[in-house]
Write a protein that holds these residues in place. Structure first.
Motif, PDB file in Angstrom:
ATOM      1  N   GLY A 195       0.799  -1.222   0.000  1.00 27.49           N
ATOM      2  CA  GLY A 195       0.000   0.000   0.000  1.00 27.49           C
ATOM      3  C   GLY A 195       0.824   1.260   0.000  1.00 27.49           C
ATOM      4  N   ALA A 196       0.242   2.333   0.487  1.00 29.37           N
ATOM      5  CA  ALA A 196       0.881   3.647   0.482  1.00 29.37           C
ATOM      6  C   ALA A 196       1.802   3.807   1.687  1.00 29.37           C
ATOM      7  CB  ALA A 196      -0.182   4.746   0.488  1.00 29.37           C
ATOM      8  N   LYS A 251       7.279   6.113  -2.829  1.00 29.45           N
ATOM      9  CA  LYS A 251       6.571   5.153  -3.662  1.00 29.45           C
ATOM     10  C   LYS A 251       5.680   4.283  -2.779  1.00 29.45           C
ATOM     11  CE  LYS A 251      10.465   4.720  -6.893  1.00 29.45           C
ATOM     12  NZ  LYS A 251      11.469   3.782  -7.456  1.00 29.45           N
ATOM     13  N   ASP A 252       4.730   3.612  -3.392  1.00 33.25           N
ATOM     14  CA  ASP A 252       3.964   2.594  -2.671  1.00 33.25           C
ATOM     15  C   ASP A 252       4.871   1.394  -2.382  1.00 33.25           C
ATOM     16  OD1 ASP A 252       1.830   4.265  -2.926  1.00 33.25           O
ATOM     17  OD2 ASP A 252       0.664   2.973  -4.236  1.00 33.25           O
ATOM     18  N   ASN A 258      -0.270   2.108  -8.396  1.00 30.04           N
ATOM     19  CA  ASN A 258       1.020   2.323  -7.749  1.00 30.04           C
ATOM     20  C   ASN A 258       1.460   3.763  -7.958  1.00 30.04           C
ATOM     21  OD1 ASN A 258       3.470   2.490  -9.877  1.00 30.04           O
ATOM     22  ND2 ASN A 258       1.792   1.242 -10.699  1.00 30.04           N
ATOM     23  N   ARG A 259       2.389   4.189  -7.120  1.00 29.94           N
ATOM     24  CA  ARG A 259       3.025   5.491  -7.272  1.00 29.94           C
ATOM     25  C   ARG A 259       4.460   5.274  -7.734  1.00 29.94           C
ATOM     26  NH1 ARG A 259      -0.116   6.277  -2.580  1.00 29.94           N
ATOM     27  NH2 ARG A 259      -1.563   8.039  -2.723  1.00 29.94           N
ATOM     28  N   HIS A 265      -1.684   7.946  -8.462  1.00 31.17           N
ATOM     29  CA  HIS A 265      -1.888   6.513  -8.233  1.00 31.17           C
ATOM     30  C   HIS A 265      -2.290   5.872  -9.562  1.00 31.17           C
ATOM     31  CE1 HIS A 265      -2.115   3.408  -5.189  1.00 31.17           C
ATOM     32  NE2 HIS A 265      -3.174   2.912  -5.785  1.00 31.17           N
TER      33      HIS A 265
END
Length: 586
Positions: free
Chosen positions: A168-169, A222-223, A290-291, A315
């Motif tokens: 996750g984040a 980043k995630d 995702n980032r 995202h």
């Protein structure tokens, strides 16, 4: 080792059901109060009741987030009824940050399970032991820990459940410690209102030289994705594997759960030696959102530039042809007894041995058309609108009996209701009568000037000011401070305690006391046998409400610091008294 648990987020009832069907062992969600996602849709009480029922029918647990800091009017006026209602609906545990909320639940609902949130920033076995001794059943570790640090917590507290994030984040700061959104924009992350200023672009300068080389999003991580490390996390003592994302869409939540479910099962069935993650599944996780790619947290590496997005941290999602998971049906074995002169009997049994039964009147011989086996099969099998499906059907049947279809269907419904009640059995949780705290009449003490300094330059300047009564310094500066400063000198411990720091911390016996900034440090000082009357709690050991203050006093800790996020008006409700000689506020 407890059974491994895949823990999913859910932002609404549809997502809740979808992640259960995708393979989650437990689901966490926020209600309409006190959750760390104040701007999410969250669950109404009706939704929550339905979700908990749905979870328990499918042998899944449901956890409620109560993971924000509460002010006195909230904790005294609203919390009791809120917690009580969820317990009455069968909630399995509460996820808690606020020490006052923790103590509130322990006092009035003593056998209810509490999971200490990652917002408590627990990093060592000392903080874990602190909460275990107070009755916590689980801690959620800080996301910044390595595998070896998690392992040390498990070794120090082998009976305490460890929950860790796996996907996750990621925040740029330790959860629960970031005040950036609150100070810059008046939206407190500790109150569930983070405006995510770390996701904004910034320009960086050093000696007037612009040093943004890779992009402007220098605070946006980043995630994270740890699917390749699941066996090592199990070895480290993790039992609950937590996916982040209560504000994500159904496709993300259910899709990520499905992939991790597959690999946890792979590990359970095949072991660590044969564990291998396919690139196509990592690509699938990327496609769900995702980032700027993934990072693997801090499990094996310290933080570095490879963890930051640098570019716009949107995202991103691929155009997946996502199919929501089919609804799981609870498989039942069914035995029907339809014998002449006997009661008509239906018995349903699930895989865990739960039994539901129903009987009707004595079966008589048919005068006209007799019931057939096919009639019974058809009437019994009509479970389409329930959560159940018949996996095995056994019929003990006499020819020539009178058995109306309506009788079969009514008995079937009654037997399904019976097994449902047993699956939903909530136990008898203890709920003690609520007792409100008395109002506080703050009395004014003698004001003192207390200054914390971090550098030698700051120390030299403060020592020239004759109105300063006390100072706190890092342990590296203590000897110099003791020689230069004529007042009281305290040692300020690090704002976050990590295992690697403990061997480096030296607390000089000549210090007037220490400033502790974390539950880990309270536990560490207790382990050392350090006098509790010489400990001052920093503002990061949040005392928004008087129940948190009382909880620390119960441990002999009477010296607290006002949290930065309380207004003057809110401070009037807080216990700031200093007249007793024990409770002191800084």
């Amino acid at each position: 080792m407890n059974q491994l648990e895949l823990l999913s987020p859910a932002g609404d009832i549809d997502i809740f059901k979808a992640v259960v069907n995708a393979g989650a062992d437990a689901v966490y969600f926020g209600g309409d109060l006190f959750g760390a996602r104040a701007y999410a849709k969250n669950f109404s009480m009706d939704d929550a009741s339905e979700a908990i029922k749905y979870a328990h029918l499918h042998d899944v647990k449901a956890y409620l987030t109560v993971n924000t800091l509460l002010k006195n009017p909230e904790i005294e006026d609203e919390l009791y009824d809120y917690i009580k209602t969820y317990i009455e609906n069968g909630i399995d545990a509460f996820i808690v940050q606020d020490f006052g909320v923790f103590n509130f639940i322990r006092e009035f609902f003593p056998d209810t399970h509490i999971h200490v949130s990652t917002q408590a920033s627990l990093c060592t076995e000392y903080g874990a032991k602190f909460f275990q001794d107070l009755g916590a059943t689980r801690i959620v570790t800080a996301r910044e820990l390595s595998l070896s640090e998690i392992s040390k917590i498990h070794e120090g507290c082998p009976d305490l459940e460890i929950e860790a994030f796996i996907h996750g984040a990621l925040c740029v700061c330790y959860s629960g410690q970031c005040l950036m959104s609150s100070i810059l924009g008046g939206r407190s992350g500790n109150r569930g209102r983070c405006a995510q200023p770390c996701r904004l672009p910034y320009e960086a300068y050093e000696d007037d030289k612009h040093i943004n080389k890779k992009g402007s999003y220098i605070l946006s991580p980043k995630d994270f994705c740890t699917i390749e490390y699941l066996p090592e996390m199990v070895d480290a003592g993790v039992m609950s594997f937590k996916i982040e994302g209560r504000m994500k869409q159904l496709s993300y939540a259910a899709g990520v759960v499905g992939v991790y479910r597959h690999y946890l099962d792979e590990y359970l069935y095949k072991g660590a030696r044969n564990y291998s993650v396919k690139q196509e599944d990592i690509t699938k996780l990327l496609d769900f959102g995702n980032r700027s790619g993934f990072t693997s947290l801090y499990l094996k590496n310290h933080n570095g530039p490879e963890m930051i997005t640098f570019e716009a941290p949107g995202h991103t999602k691929a155009g997946l042809d996502f199919q929501a998971p089919a609804e799981k049906k609870i498989k039942l074995s069914c035995k029907v007894t339809a014998l002449l002169g006997k009661e008509f009997l239906i018995t349903f049994t699930d895989d865990n041995g739960n039994v539901g039964t129903s009987t009707s009147s004595i079966i008589e011989p048919a005068k006209n058309r007799a019931a057939t086996r096919e009639d019974i099969v058809k009437a019994i099998s009509g479970l389409g609108n329930t959560y159940f499906a018949i996996d095995k059907l056994t019929i003990d049947f006499d020819d020539g009996i009178f058995l109306p279809v309506s009788v079969i269907k009514n008995a079937r419904r009654a037997a399904i209701d019976d097994i449902s009640r047993k699956l939903l059995h909530k136990g008898t949780a203890t709920m003690l009568p609520y007792k409100r705290l008395d109002k506080i009449n703050n009395s004014q003490g003698v004001p003192e000037c207390f200054v914390t300094v971090l550098t030698l330059e700051q120390l030299n300047r403060v020592c020239k000011k004759n109105f300063v009564n006390s100072i706190a310094v890092p342990y590296q500066l203590f000897e110099v401070a003791r020689k230069q400063f004529s007042g009281k000198v305290y040692i300020a411990l690090p704002e976050v305690l990590r295992a690697e720091y403990t061997d480096k911390i030296v607390i000089d016996e000549g210090a007037d006391g220490v400033i502790a900034s974390s539950f880990d440090e309270i536990g560490y000082l207790s382990k050392m046998g350090y006098p509790v009357d010489k400990i001052i709690l920093n503002h990061r050991l949040y005392t928004f409400n008087n129940r948190s203050i009382n909880g620390f006093q119960d441990k002999g800790l009477y010296r607290t610091t006002i949290p930065y996020e309380l207004s003057i008006k809110e401070l009037r409700y807080r216990d700031n008294r200093a007249s007793s000689g024990k409770l002191q506020t800084w």
